[in-house]
Design an enzyme around this catalytic site. Structure first.
Site, mmCIF file in Angstrom:
data_model
loop_
_atom_site.group_PDB
_atom_site.id
_atom_site.type_symbol
_atom_site.label_atom_id
_atom_site.label_comp_id
_atom_site.label_asym_id
_atom_site.label_seq_id
_atom_site.Cartn_x
_atom_site.Cartn_y
_atom_site.Cartn_z
ATOM 1 N N ASP A 148 0.831 -1.200 0.000
ATOM 2 C CA ASP A 148 0.000 0.000 0.000
ATOM 3 C C ASP A 148 0.874 1.262 0.000
ATOM 4 O O ASP A 148 1.891 1.323 0.705
ATOM 5 C CB ASP A 148 -0.896 -0.018 1.246
ATOM 6 C CG ASP A 148 -1.916 1.086 1.265
ATOM 7 O OD1 ASP A 148 -2.749 1.154 0.346
ATOM 8 O OD2 ASP A 148 -1.883 1.899 2.213
ATOM 9 N N GLU A 153 14.725 -15.477 0.479
ATOM 10 C CA GLU A 153 14.995 -16.547 1.440
ATOM 11 C C GLU A 153 14.104 -17.758 1.187
ATOM 12 O O GLU A 153 14.371 -18.852 1.709
ATOM 13 C CB GLU A 153 14.760 -16.046 2.873
ATOM 14 C CG GLU A 153 15.729 -14.987 3.340
ATOM 15 C CD GLU A 153 15.323 -14.388 4.680
ATOM 16 O OE1 GLU A 153 15.999 -13.445 5.133
ATOM 17 O OE2 GLU A 153 14.305 -14.844 5.283
#
Length: 560
Positions: free
Chosen positions: A214, A263
Site C-alpha cells: 500500500d 529466502e
C-alpha cells in the site's frame, strides 16, 4: 480444446508465475459471509474456493484482514501479524491458504507500511510515554507552531481532509497522511524496518506467495527543519528528492524486502501501489532488486478511447521491456468507481478519472449513466486487457459486470473519504465495496444469511452469480472463457500493432499468431476471412460490432 493443452499451459516457472498472472482482488469484508454477521470473512472465502477455481484465476489478492477499527476499511492496522476476529482466526487463514493452494491459486496479501492504526500497541505506548521518549521515535511527532504550540507544525493537508497533523494530550502533534486514526511510521527508525521484515517472514512462513504494498512511494520522508509549506511542497519536482513522496531512498527498504523474499523457494513477490510521476519512476519499484512489479493505473484513469488505450499500452510495454519487469493492467479496484459504470457516463474532457467521482458526488442520478453501454464497453475493455502481455488484476464483481452503487444513505456509509473529503473531494468509495451478489434472492443475495454491512440495491439480483452461471451470454461466462483461453494463448512475448485503417479500431498480434481486435467506435468493423477464426467475442455478419472486442486464434494453437 483438449485438457492436455490446458495442463501444458499451467507449467510456468514457479519463481516468475506472477509475470503473466491473472490476479483476483478480494475485499474480504464484502466477498462472502460464512457466519451471518453481515461481514465477509475468511471461512466465506473458503466456501467460494471452487468458484474462484472455476473462474480460472492464478492468484487472489486479499485487501487487509488484520485487526482494525475500520477507520479506513481495514487500512488502519492494529496488529500486522493477526486476523481481525470478526473476519476469522489465524487457523482460518491457514485453511484458506490450503484450500486455494489445493486448487492451484496463489495468495497475495496487502501490507500497509506507511502508517498503522492509532490503536497499534506501539502508538498507544508512544502516547503514554510522552515527549522525548524512545516510543515516539517510531512515529513522526513534532512540536506545534504558534506562541504555545497550538498550531500544526505545517499547513499540510491529509488525503482524507483537514490537517495532516493531530495534536495529542500533552501538546505535541503527530503526522497522519491519511485519516487521523492512521499515524505515519518513521521509516528512519531501525525498529520499524526490522518489524516489517518480521511481518513479511511471518506471512511467508504461513504460505503467502506475495505482497501488495500500500502507498509504496510514501514510506521515507525528509523532515529536516525548516519544513516547507503546502504551497512549497506542491511546487517541488518529484525527482527522487521530494520530502514526502517517491524518494530514491525508499528503494533501500525494498532491497531489504527483496532479500527476505529470496529466502524462500520459490521467492516471494511484491507489487507496489506507487502513484509516481512517470513510468520510469514506477519501474524502479518493479525491479528485480526490489518488489518485482508495480501497478500500472494508466488504463484505470483513461476514457474508453482507442488513441488513449493504444498510447498507454505501447508506453507501458516499452517501459517494461526496457526495465525487464512485467507490467500490470487494472480497470477497477476498491478505490475507484467500477468501470462498467464509468464507461456509461459522459466523458469529462481532460479528466476521465473524475468521471465516476462527479456522478457519485451527485448521488448517482440514473439519467447520467447508460448502463447498457457501460457494460458493453466494460466487456470490450476487459477482453482487451486480458489479452495484453503482463499481469491482469481483476476486482471482485467485475466478472459479473457489476455496476457501482451510488445511492447509499449517509448514515450507512463507512468510507472516511465521504465524510472528510480531502483529495477525494467528498467521493466515497463504499459504492464499489458493497458485498457482491451470489444468488438472486435472499436478504443479502447469498452473501450471508442476514443483511450485509453495506446496503445492496434490488437490481443486484440480475447480476447474481447463480443467474449469470446459467447464461452463456453473461459477463461471468465471458470472463470464464477468456481466462480459460488466456492460459493457452498467453505468452511472455510482446505484441505487434496491426494497421486497421480506422483510428477507432485497435488491433494487435502476438508472436504465436493470436490476434485481438477492439472496435472503440460505433460502426461495425469488417474482419474479412478472419471472422471464421474468432474464438471469443461476438461477430455479426463477419464484422466486429461497435464497442466490442474479439480474439482471433489460428486453429493450430487450440488444437482444432
Amino acid at each position: 480444446m483438449t485438457d492436455v493443452l490446458l495442463t501444458e499451459s499451467r507449467r510456468t516457472d514457479p519463481a516468475i508465475w506472477w509475470r503473466q498472472a491473472a490476479v483476483y482482488q478480494i475485499y474480504p469484508r464484502s466477498f462472502a459471509d460464512a457466519n451471518g454477521d453481515g461481514l465477509g470473512d475468511l471461512p466465506g472465502i473458503v466456501s467460494r474456493a471452487d468458484y474462484l477455481a472455476e473462474l480460472g484465476i492464478d492468484a487472489v489478492w486479499l485487501s487487509p484482514f488484520y485487526p482494525s477499527a475500520l477507520a479506513d476499511g481495514g487500512y488502519d492496522v492494529a496488529d500486522y501479524r493477526d486476523v481481525d476476529p470478526r473476519i476469522g482466526t489465524l487457523e482460518d487463514f491457514d485453511r484458506m491458504v490450503a484450500a486455494l493452494h489445493e486448487r492451484g491459486i496463489r495468495v497475495i496479501v496487502d501490507i500497509v507500511p506507511n502508517h498503522s492504526s492509532n490503536l497499534h500497541p506501539w502508538f498507544q505506548e508512544a502516547l503514554a510515554a510522552g515527549r522525548g521518549s524512545a516510543a515516539r521515535e517510531r512515529y513522526i511527532f513534532r512540536e506545534g507552531a504558534g506562541e504555545n504550540g497550538e498550531q500544526p507544525p505545517t499547513d499540510w493537508g491529509a488525503a482524507f481532509g483537514g490537517s495532516a497533523w493531530e495534536r495529542v494530550e500533552d501538546g505535541q502533534w503527530y503526522l497522519h497522511s491519511f485519516a487521523t486514526e492512521q499515524p505515519d511510521f518513521n521509516w528512519d527508525h531501525p525498529e520499524v524496518r526490522e518489524d516489517f521484515l518480521t511481518t513479511l517472514r511471518f506471512w511467508s512462513d504461513r504460505g503467502v506467495d506475495g505482497f501488495r504494498i500500500d502507498v509504496a512511494h510514501m514510506l521515507t520522508k525528509d523532515l529536516t527543519e525548516p519544513l516547507p509549506s503546502r504551497a512549497e511542497l506542491e511546487g517541488l519536482p518529484h525527482d527522487g528528492n521530494h520530502p514526502l513522496s517517491d524518494r530514491d531512498d525508499v528503494h533501500e527498504i525494498y532491497a531489504e524486502w527483496r532479500r527476505v523474499f529470496n529466502e524462500y523457494d520459490p521467492p516471494r513477490t511484491g507489487v507496489a501501489e506507487a502513484w509516481v510521476s512517470s513510468p520510469e519512476r514506477r519501474a524502479r519499484y518493479a525491479s528485480a532488486e526490489g518488489l518485482g512489479q508495480a501497478f500500472n493505473f494508466d488504463l484505470l484513469v483513461a476514457d474508453f478511447d482507442a488513441e488513449q488505450f493504444r498510447t498507454i499500452i505501447a508506453d507501458n510495454l516499452a517501459q517494461s521491456a526496457a526495465s525487464g519487469s512485467s507490467t500490470t493492467w487494472v480497470l477497477s479496484n476498491h478505490d475507484v468507481t467500477r468501470h462498467a459504470t464509468r464507461y456509461g457516463l459522459p466523458a469529462l474532457e481532460g479528466k476521465p478519472e473524475k468521471q465516476g467521482v462527479e456522478w457519485v458526488r451527485a448521488g448517482g442520478p440514473a439519467d447520467w449513466v447508460d448502463r447498457e453501454r457501460g457494460l458493453r464497453r466494460a466487456r470490450a475493455a476487459s477482453l482487451l486487457l486480458l489479452a495484453l502481455p503482463g499481469s491482469a488484476y481483476l476486482y471482485q464483481g467485475e466478472e459479473l459486470g457489476l455496476q457501482e452503487v451510488a445511492q447509499i444513505p449517509a448514515d450507512q456509509r463507512q468510507d472516511p473519504a465521504f465524510f472528510r473529503g480531502g483529495e477525494f473531494d467528498g467521493f466515497g468509495r463504499d459504492g464499489c465495496r458493497v458485498p457482491i451478489p451470489w444468488t438472486s434472492t435472499g436478504s443479502s443475495f447469498g452473501f450471508g444469511s442476514g443483511p450485509a454491512h453495506l446496503p445492496q440495491p434490488e437490481w443486484f439480483a440480475e447480476y447474481a452469480v447463480d443467474v449469470e452461471s446459467s447464461d452463456p451470454a453473461s459477463t461471468l461466462s465471458l470472463y470464464r472463457e477468456a481466462l480459460r483461453l488466456r492460459r493457452v494463448l498467453q505468452t511472455e512475448e510482446q505484441l505487434e500493432w496491426v494497421e486497421t485503417g480506422r483510428a477507432d479500431v485497435v488491433r494487435f498480434a502476438r508472436p504465436n499468431g493470436w490476434n485481438v481486435v477492439t472496435n472503440f467506435g460505433t460502426e461495425p468493423f469488417d474482419l474479412g476471412a478472419d471472422a471464421a477464426s474468432v474464438v471469443l467475442g461476438t461477430v455479426d455478419g463477419g464484422a466486429v460490432p461497435g464497442e466490442s472486442t474479439v480474439w482471433i486464434a489460428p486453429s493450430g494453437i487450440l488444437g482444432h
